[in-house]
Design an enzyme around this catalytic site. Structure first.
Site, PDB file in Angstrom:
ATOM      1  CG  HIS A 192     110.987 -20.677 165.756  1.00 19.38           C
ATOM      2  ND1 HIS A 192     109.913 -21.331 166.400  1.00 19.38           N
ATOM      3  CD2 HIS A 192     112.145 -20.861 166.583  1.00 19.38           C
ATOM      4  CE1 HIS A 192     110.258 -21.903 167.615  1.00 19.38           C
ATOM      5  NE2 HIS A 192     111.395 -21.678 167.421  1.00 19.38           N
TER       6      HIS A 192
ATOM      7  CG  ASP B 252     120.105 -20.967 167.177  1.00 17.71           C
ATOM      8  OD1 ASP B 252     118.970 -21.617 166.756  1.00 17.71           O
ATOM      9  OD2 ASP B 252     120.813 -21.144 168.095  1.00 17.71           O
TER      10      ASP B 252
HETATM   11  C1  SDX Z   1     116.015 -23.450 167.174  1.00 21.79           C
HETATM   12  O1  SDX Z   1     111.408 -25.762 167.622  1.00 21.79           O
HETATM   13  C2  SDX Z   1     111.943 -24.969 168.410  1.00 21.79           C
HETATM   14  O2  SDX Z   1     111.662 -24.506 169.523  1.00 21.79           O
HETATM   15  C3  SDX Z   1     113.628 -24.629 168.173  1.00 21.79           C
HETATM   16  C4  SDX Z   1     114.294 -23.772 168.980  1.00 21.79           C
HETATM   17  C5  SDX Z   1     114.331 -24.305 170.410  1.00 21.79           C
HETATM   18  O3  SDX Z   1     114.571 -23.528 171.406  1.00 21.79           O
HETATM   19  O4  SDX Z   1     114.510 -25.329 170.492  1.00 21.79           O
HETATM   20  O5  SDX Z   1     113.555 -22.354 168.984  1.00 21.79           O
HETATM   21  C6  SDX Z   1     115.792 -23.496 168.618  1.00 21.79           C
HETATM   22  O6  SDX Z   1     116.063 -24.485 166.600  1.00 21.79           O
HETATM   23  C7  SDX Z   1     115.692 -22.242 166.361  1.00 21.79           C
HETATM   24  C8  SDX Z   1     115.895 -22.383 164.864  1.00 21.79           C
HETATM   25  C9  SDX Z   1     117.329 -22.506 164.534  1.00 21.79           C
HETATM   26  N1  SDX Z   1     117.546 -22.883 162.959  1.00 21.79           N
HETATM   27  C10 SDX Z   1     117.847 -21.773 162.058  1.00 21.79           C
HETATM   28  O7  SDX Z   1     118.207 -20.804 162.303  1.00 21.79           O
HETATM   29  C11 SDX Z   1     118.126 -22.275 160.746  1.00 21.79           C
HETATM   30  C12 SDX Z   1     117.343 -21.536 159.659  1.00 21.79           C
HETATM   31  N2  SDX Z   1     115.734 -21.628 159.953  1.00 21.79           N
HETATM   32  C13 SDX Z   1     115.182 -22.468 158.967  1.00 21.79           C
HETATM   33  O8  SDX Z   1     115.723 -23.553 158.930  1.00 21.79           O
HETATM   34  C14 SDX Z   1     113.464 -22.563 159.299  1.00 21.79           C
HETATM   35  O9  SDX Z   1     113.141 -21.434 159.597  1.00 21.79           O
HETATM   36  C15 SDX Z   1     113.339 -23.586 160.530  1.00 21.79           C
HETATM   37  C16 SDX Z   1     113.812 -24.716 160.403  1.00 21.79           C
HETATM   38  C17 SDX Z   1     113.620 -22.871 161.851  1.00 21.79           C
HETATM   39  C18 SDX Z   1     111.870 -23.734 160.801  1.00 21.79           C
HETATM   40  O10 SDX Z   1     111.503 -24.090 159.261  1.00 21.79           O
HETATM   41  P1  SDX Z   1     110.028 -24.508 159.224  1.00 21.79           P
HETATM   42  O11 SDX Z   1     108.932 -24.124 160.130  1.00 21.79           O
HETATM   43  O12 SDX Z   1     109.964 -25.945 158.753  1.00 21.79           O
HETATM   44  O13 SDX Z   1     109.700 -23.659 157.836  1.00 21.79           O
HETATM   45  P2  SDX Z   1     109.938 -24.086 156.343  1.00 21.79           P
HETATM   46  O14 SDX Z   1     111.127 -24.685 155.979  1.00 21.79           O
HETATM   47  O15 SDX Z   1     108.583 -24.978 155.897  1.00 21.79           O
HETATM   48  O16 SDX Z   1     109.934 -22.872 155.428  1.00 21.79           O
HETATM   49  C19 SDX Z   1     108.780 -22.126 155.383  1.00 21.79           C
HETATM   50  C20 SDX Z   1     108.744 -21.226 154.283  1.00 21.79           C
HETATM   51  C21 SDX Z   1     109.571 -21.622 152.957  1.00 21.79           C
HETATM   52  O17 SDX Z   1     109.576 -20.969 152.140  1.00 21.79           O
HETATM   53  P3  SDX Z   1     108.522 -21.426 150.797  1.00 21.79           P
HETATM   54  O18 SDX Z   1     109.094 -22.779 150.164  1.00 21.79           O
HETATM   55  O19 SDX Z   1     107.110 -21.634 151.254  1.00 21.79           O
HETATM   56  O20 SDX Z   1     108.405 -20.289 149.682  1.00 21.79           O
HETATM   57  O21 SDX Z   1     109.627 -20.119 154.886  1.00 21.79           O
HETATM   58  C22 SDX Z   1     111.027 -20.255 154.277  1.00 21.79           C
HETATM   59  C23 SDX Z   1     110.990 -21.541 153.398  1.00 21.79           C
HETATM   60  O22 SDX Z   1     111.895 -21.548 152.400  1.00 21.79           O
HETATM   61  N3  SDX Z   1     112.043 -20.006 155.217  1.00 21.79           N
HETATM   62  C24 SDX Z   1     113.075 -19.591 154.999  1.00 21.79           C
HETATM   63  C25 SDX Z   1     113.841 -19.723 156.391  1.00 21.79           C
HETATM   64  N4  SDX Z   1     113.184 -20.156 156.963  1.00 21.79           N
HETATM   65  C26 SDX Z   1     111.720 -20.642 156.667  1.00 21.79           C
HETATM   66  N5  SDX Z   1     113.780 -18.806 153.999  1.00 21.79           N
HETATM   67  C27 SDX Z   1     114.983 -18.338 154.298  1.00 21.79           C
HETATM   68  N6  SDX Z   1     115.590 -18.450 155.090  1.00 21.79           N
HETATM   69  C28 SDX Z   1     114.953 -18.925 156.493  1.00 21.79           C
HETATM   70  N7  SDX Z   1     115.727 -19.080 157.494  1.00 21.79           N
END
Ligand code: SDX
Length: 380
Positions: free
Chosen positions: A262, A316
């Site tokens: 998140h 989710d």
């Molecule tokens: C919702 O914003 C809100 O409030 C949203 C929400 C709401 O109520 O409206 O809470 C609802 O959208 C919840 C999120 C649902 N999405 C998912 O579950 C999809 C999977 N999650 C990721 O795509 C991700 O965690 C996000 C998009 C939710 C947040 O991503 P960020 O903050 O942009 O983090 P990032 O992509 O910059 O990742 C930072 C690091 C990375 O690793 P490095 O490249 O630094 O080594 O964390 C890793 C990412 O690869 N990472 C994950 C991960 N999420 C982040 N690695 C594996 N699995 C994941 N889910």
């Protein structure tokens, strides 16, 4: 002339508005709606009472809530011309696309933009909160060639929605659990779909176009679309034994694990904790789901491997298991998220429209300058 600030991709961590609607502390796992902890609302409130609180900022009196509930009942039905329009939608279409289209279509009937008229604002709020569930349920029926199931005025909001999906009145526990799911999904500060709603409403367009923008944004798998992907993931994993190799493969190949991580929460999303409890309550009453065992193992392994990066279960991750036990098709999970989040989008719309100021950020230009126009024979 405003000074140009440093380039921050996607406005990450940049405050773009002042708001009193909800508050999140991502380090402590705190979520409050108008200052009330989400745990209290999940236990004591209903979705319509929470909607009223989010939009008008106060808990309604008994009379105010009864009046609001009656207005919603009165406006649940949708124009037959919107139903006729839905008949032309391809049955293979995703319900989020159907919802975005039909939400925008409401603007064809009600688009007057009297944004300084509190009566118009209340009418738009009531129509959208009342009609969005009916449109979601109608498309589900009509894409199978069936007539939509008409809303019943004798049923409360969540009971009526579940009834419109199956034409059967759900068990009270199912309706209550579903209503709490709507409370949990109603609002979440400046998430992508709320920001999309605010950019759209900043041009003073009508609220139906605002909601259509937000629905389109919520549909993506990185945002509201993750709940549907979680169930597909649990199905693909198939057993508790396969969880660890699956997660290790995701990490090796830098694949995002749906339902985890998140932008704000760096601990377990408080909504995931409540949803997990709701799932367990349903399993006690309606029978176990083997996917839950896989989910528990998955959460354990992800926490072991990625907890140090602040990656934990989000809203989710468990919501799909609740909807699955309620017999809801997976491609309706994100439309249900939208049914709930309309409350938050409308709260921000109402809070912001008096600003009268268009959202217009800037950019860092990285292209070329003064290039000549080339005739065809000089190109390629
Ligand atoms: C919702 O914003 C809100 O409030 C949203 C929400 C709401 O109520 O409206 O809470 C609802 O959208 C919840 C999120 C649902 N999405 C998912 O579950 C999809 C999977 N999650 C990721 O795509 C991700 O965690 C996000 C998009 C939710 C947040 O991503 P960020 O903050 O942009 O983090 P990032 O992509 O910059 O990742 C930072 C690091 C990375 O690793 P490095 O490249 O630094 O080594 O964390 C890793 C990412 O690869 N990472 C994950 C991960 N999420 C982040 N690695 C594996 N699995 C994941 N889910």
């Amino acid at each position: 002339m405003t000074a140009v600030c440093e380039y921050i991709p996607g406005l990450e961590n940049i405050p773009v508005a002042e708001s009193a609607i909800s508050y999140v502390d991502g380090q402590k796992g705190v979520l409050e709606y108008r200052g009330i902890p989400i745990e209290e609302l999940a236990q004591k409130s209903t979705f319509l009472e929470t909607t009223y609180l989010l939009i008008w900022g106060v808990l309604p009196t008994k009379e105010e809530l009864a009046a609001f509930e009656n207005e919603i009942r009165f406006h649940r039905r949708i124009k037959y011309r919107i139903r006729d329009m839905m008949k032309c939608f391809p049955e293979t279409g995703h319900p989020m696309d159907a919802l975005q289209t039909s939400a925008a279509a409401l603007g064809l009937f009600y688009s007057r933009r009297a944004l300084n008229d509190s009566h118009y604002i209340r009418e738009a709020v009531v129509r959208l909160i009342a009609k969005i569930p009916t449109m979601v349920a109608a498309f589900k029926s009509m894409r199978k060639g069936n007539d939509p199931i008409q809303p019943r005025d004798d049923l409360d909001y969540s009971t009526n929605f579940l009834y419109m999906l199956t034409e059967r009145i759900p068990e009270p526990v199912a309706a209550r659990v579903f209503d709490v799911c709507l409370i949990l999904h109603a609002e979440h500060t400046m998430n992508a779909s709320t920001f999309s709603a605010m950019v759209t409403s900043s041009t003073l367009t009508d609220p139906y176009g605002v909601i259509a923008s937000a629905v389109g944004t919520l549909a993506g798998p990185l945002h509201g679309g993750a709940n549907e992907e979680v169930i597909d993931m649990l199905e693909a994993i198939g057993s508790v034994e396969n969880v660890r190799p699956y997660i290790e493969d995701c990490i090796t190949n830098k694949k995002k694990i749906m339902g985890f991580g998140h932008r704000v929460y760096k601990v377990k999303d408080p909504r995931a904790t409540i949803l997990q409890g709701l799932a367990e309550r349903l399993f006690e009453q309606m029978g176990h789901d083997r996917f839950y065992d896989i989910a528990l193992e998955l959460e354990k392994v992800v926490e072991e491997k990625l907890g140090h990066k602040g990656i934990y279960a989000n809203v989710d991750f468990y919501s799909g298991l609740v909807y699955r036990k309620l017999g809801i098709p997976t491609d309706l999970y994100t439309p249900i998220f939208a049914i709930a989040r309309v409350a938050g989008w409308l709260a921000h719309w109402r809070e912001q429209i008096s600003e009268n100021r268009i959202f217009r950020p800037t950019q860092v230009y990285v292209g070329e300058h003064s290039r000549p126009y080339l005739p065809f024979h000089d190109r390629g």
